[in-house]
Design an enzyme around this catalytic site. Structure first.
Site, PDB file in Angstrom:
ATOM      1  N   ASN A   9      41.018  44.804  40.478  1.00 32.91           N
ATOM      2  CA  ASN A   9      40.616  43.462  40.072  1.00 32.91           C
ATOM      3  C   ASN A   9      41.465  43.121  38.853  1.00 32.91           C
ATOM      4  O   ASN A   9      41.260  43.696  37.773  1.00 32.91           O
ATOM      5  CB  ASN A   9      39.130  43.420  39.733  1.00 32.91           C
ATOM      6  N   GLN A  11      41.332  40.864  36.818  1.00 36.17           N
ATOM      7  CA  GLN A  11      40.561  40.316  35.693  1.00 36.17           C
ATOM      8  C   GLN A  11      39.861  41.404  34.874  1.00 36.17           C
ATOM      9  O   GLN A  11      39.294  41.124  33.828  1.00 36.17           O
ATOM     10  CB  GLN A  11      39.517  39.319  36.213  1.00 36.17           C
ATOM     11  N   CYS A  12      39.904  42.637  35.350  1.00 35.09           N
ATOM     12  CA  CYS A  12      39.196  43.760  34.718  1.00 35.09           C
ATOM     13  C   CYS A  12      40.170  44.581  33.868  1.00 35.09           C
ATOM     14  O   CYS A  12      41.183  45.079  34.371  1.00 35.09           O
ATOM     15  CB  CYS A  12      38.566  44.635  35.802  1.00 35.09           C
ATOM     16  N   GLY A  13      39.845  44.743  32.579  1.00 36.31           N
ATOM     17  CA  GLY A  13      40.708  45.511  31.686  1.00 36.31           C
ATOM     18  C   GLY A  13      40.860  46.963  32.112  1.00 36.31           C
ATOM     19  O   GLY A  13      41.956  47.521  32.031  1.00 36.31           O
ATOM     20  N   ARG A  16      43.246  47.015  35.005  1.00 35.46           N
ATOM     21  CA  ARG A  16      44.633  46.793  34.543  1.00 35.46           C
ATOM     22  C   ARG A  16      45.186  48.041  33.873  1.00 35.46           C
ATOM     23  O   ARG A  16      46.348  48.410  34.080  1.00 35.46           O
ATOM     24  CB  ARG A  16      44.702  45.602  33.593  1.00 35.46           C
TER      25      ARG A  16
END
Length: 138
Positions: A9, A11-13, A16
Site C-alpha cells: 500500500n 500510502q503506508c509508511g 514504503r
C-alpha cells in the site's frame, strides 16, 4: 517474473519502508498494490499458510469495517474471512512479502530482513529517521 512479491500500500509508511529495504538489498520485487488488485481467496489462504500463521493474523482489526462486518466473530471460517478481505481489501494487513526464503507480514518493517535473499550491506534509514543497522545473516 521476480521471485520476490510485496503486497503493498503506497500510502503506508511501513509498506514504503519495506519496499525500500527490498530495493536496498539489490532486488526489484513484483509490487502488488493489493487495494487495486487484491489477491483471491485461495491466494490469501496460501499466503497465510506460507507465513505459518492463521488467516486471521492477516486482518487489520482496527479498520472500522472489521467490526462492521462482524469479523471479530471467532466462529467465522477462513473462507468467510478471505471473502471479506477480497471484497474489502483495506482489511488486509500490510506489507506482506513473499521470497524464496519465506513469507512474512512485515510489521515491523525490519521483519523483511530475515527473508531477503541477500542481507543489507549498509545501514538503512527509515522515513522517520530510525536507523536499521546492516546485519550479517545468521
Amino acid at each position: 517474473m521476480n521471485p520476490i512479491t510485496i503486497y503493498h500500500n503506497p500510502q503506508c509508511g511501513t509498506s514504503r519502508n519495506v519496499l525500500a529495504m527490498i530495493r536496498a538489498g539489490g532486488e526489484q520485487p513484483n509490487v502488488v498494490e493489493y487495494l487495486k488488485t487484491p489477491p483471491s481467496r485461495d491466494e490469501l489462504k496460501a499466503i497465510a499458510a506460507a507465513t505459518g500463521e492463521p488467516l486471521r493474523a492477516l486482518l487489520r482489526t482496527k479498520q472500522p469495517q472489521y467490526l462492521a462486518q462482524g469479523l471479530d466473530n471467532p466462529a467465522l471460517t477462513d473462507d468467510q474471512l478471505a471473502d471479506a478481505m477480497v471484497a474489502t481489501p483495506v482489511l488486509i494487513n500490510r506489507p506482506i512479502v513473499v521470497t524464496p526464503r519465506g513469507t512474512r507480514l512485515c510489521r515491523p518493517s525490519e521483519a523483511v530482513l530475515d527473508i531477503l535473499p541477500q542481507p543489507l550491506t549498509q545501514d538503512f534509514v527509515k522515513e522517520d529517521g530510525e536507523v536499521v543497522p546492516a546485519r550479517p545473516r545468521s
